[in-house]
Design a protein around this motif. Structure first.
Motif, mmCIF file in Angstrom:
data_model
loop_
_atom_site.group_PDB
_atom_site.id
_atom_site.type_symbol
_atom_site.label_atom_id
_atom_site.label_comp_id
_atom_site.label_asym_id
_atom_site.label_seq_id
_atom_site.Cartn_x
_atom_site.Cartn_y
_atom_site.Cartn_z
ATOM 1 N N LEU A 110 -10.424 -65.551 -22.651
ATOM 2 C CA LEU A 110 -11.232 -66.023 -21.453
ATOM 3 C C LEU A 110 -12.548 -66.421 -21.866
ATOM 4 O O LEU A 110 -13.061 -67.268 -21.609
ATOM 5 C CB LEU A 110 -11.067 -64.964 -20.235
ATOM 6 C CG LEU A 110 -9.860 -64.786 -19.701
ATOM 7 C CD1 LEU A 110 -9.660 -63.783 -18.539
ATOM 8 C CD2 LEU A 110 -9.206 -66.062 -19.213
ATOM 9 N N LEU A 114 -13.904 -70.030 -21.867
ATOM 10 C CA LEU A 114 -14.979 -70.589 -21.013
ATOM 11 C C LEU A 114 -16.176 -70.904 -21.627
ATOM 12 O O LEU A 114 -17.103 -71.426 -20.985
ATOM 13 C CB LEU A 114 -15.005 -69.513 -19.760
ATOM 14 C CG LEU A 114 -14.101 -69.181 -18.968
ATOM 15 C CD1 LEU A 114 -14.019 -68.166 -17.876
ATOM 16 C CD2 LEU A 114 -13.627 -70.587 -18.102
ATOM 17 N N VAL A 118 -18.915 -73.365 -20.031
ATOM 18 C CA VAL A 118 -19.953 -72.531 -19.449
ATOM 19 C C VAL A 118 -21.525 -72.592 -20.475
ATOM 20 O O VAL A 118 -22.662 -72.886 -19.878
ATOM 21 C CB VAL A 118 -19.880 -71.274 -19.346
ATOM 22 C CG1 VAL A 118 -20.814 -70.243 -18.752
ATOM 23 C CG2 VAL A 118 -18.577 -71.139 -18.238
ATOM 24 N N LEU A 165 -16.741 -63.500 -17.396
ATOM 25 C CA LEU A 165 -18.175 -64.303 -16.746
ATOM 26 C C LEU A 165 -19.230 -63.490 -17.280
ATOM 27 O O LEU A 165 -20.153 -63.937 -17.435
ATOM 28 C CB LEU A 165 -17.681 -64.485 -15.240
ATOM 29 C CG LEU A 165 -16.740 -65.384 -15.028
ATOM 30 C CD1 LEU A 165 -16.498 -65.412 -13.440
ATOM 31 C CD2 LEU A 165 -16.977 -66.813 -15.498
#
Length: 289
Positions: A110, A114, A118, A165
């Motif tokens: 992930l 991303l 990002v 994240l």
């Protein structure tokens, strides 16, 4: 100047993964018995105290540790982490250590997926293929469309997304702030946020569980300290693949202590996810050279 040694860094990372796996087992026990917010609140109180002690003994003291070039990003990043911890501990309770860690192992994929949107990093076709293969592994673990599938299996997947994240935001603030500042925000903000919730869920613990809580708090500080030392003495790309050992240690703990089942689809899916993750880490290292 700290002497660099990848071998020492690898040994430290192996110790870290073992300690963190034991933490997960203790967290599962306490969260099954007491409110998860209260258990994490006490853990983060100790962690925040450890962070404050480290900051006070560092050059510039606590004042320097609070000085961030991106304070709002640091704040959001720390909130994301404590949310991830809460979600993952819930996964241990509902799904067990084996299944939770098998799914959570996809978080490096992930991060890779991303990192383009990002952070603006280039993601080549090889890593795109590895990411796709990794998520096939997640589907093998989850078995959507089969009778054994449980919505609870999505909990560790949500935790993996949150941790990805958090990792990306850590990279982002790392362009401006030193690691000591990020470490300070992680501990202190995490403690404040979880206390705002956990204080309303206080439960009296029996003496033996206070002992487990003490071990949990001590190992949390020890694990993070050893992790800092590992990245201090070795290249991140050399030791990061060994972080997957936490899946092995946690699964062994789940089977031996909590008597969890080890289904073949979980073994196969986890192997696919880890293989794809290792390939992604290797490609990132090649691209960096």
């Amino acid at each position: 100047m700290v002497e660099q040694s990848n071998r020492k860094g690898i040994l430290l990372m192996v110790a870290v993964t073992f300690i963190f796996a034991m933490q997960d087992g203790i967290s599962r026990h306490l969260a099954e018995t007491y409110n998860v917010y209260m258990a994490l609140m006490v853990r983060f109180w100790f962690f925040a105290g450890f962070v404050l002690l480290i900051a006070a003994r560092s050059p510039g003291g606590i004042k320097r540790a609070t000085r961030s070039g991106l304070p709002w990003v640091q704040l959001i990043r720390s909130i994301v982490l404590i949310t991830e911890v809460i979600v993952m501990v819930q996964a241990f309770v509902y799904l067990g250590l084996v299944h939770s860690h098998a799914v959570f192992a996809c978080y490096p994929l992930l991060v890779a997926a991303l990192s383009g949107p990002v952070l603006g990093e280039k993601v080549g076709w090889r890593r795109v293929v590895a990411i796709a293969v990794g998520f096939i592994g997640v589907l093998i673990i989850l078995q959507p469309g089969f009778g054994v599938f449980s919505p609870y299996a999505l909990i560790p997947l949500a935790a993996a997304l949150l941790f990805a994240l958090y990792s990306l935001m850590t990279r982002y603030v790392g362009r401006v702030d030193p690691a000591s500042v990020s470490f300070f925000y992680t501990g202190v903000v995490g403690a404040v946020v979880v206390t705002a919730v956990g204080i309303w869920h206080w439960e009296n613990m029996i003496l033996s569980d206070w002992g487990w809580m003490g071990i949990l708090c001590f190992t949390a500080a020890t694990g993070h300290f050893l992790l800092i030392k590992a990245y201090e003495v070795a290249e991140a790309s050399a030791i990061q693949p060994f972080a997957y050992l936490q899946l092995v240690f946690a699964s062994a703990l789940g089977v031996l202590v909590f008597h969890e089942a080890l289904e073949m689809n979980v073994v196969i899916g986890a192997a696919v996810v880890v293989s794809a993750g290792l390939f992604t880490l290797w490609r990132a290292r090649v691209a960096a050279n």
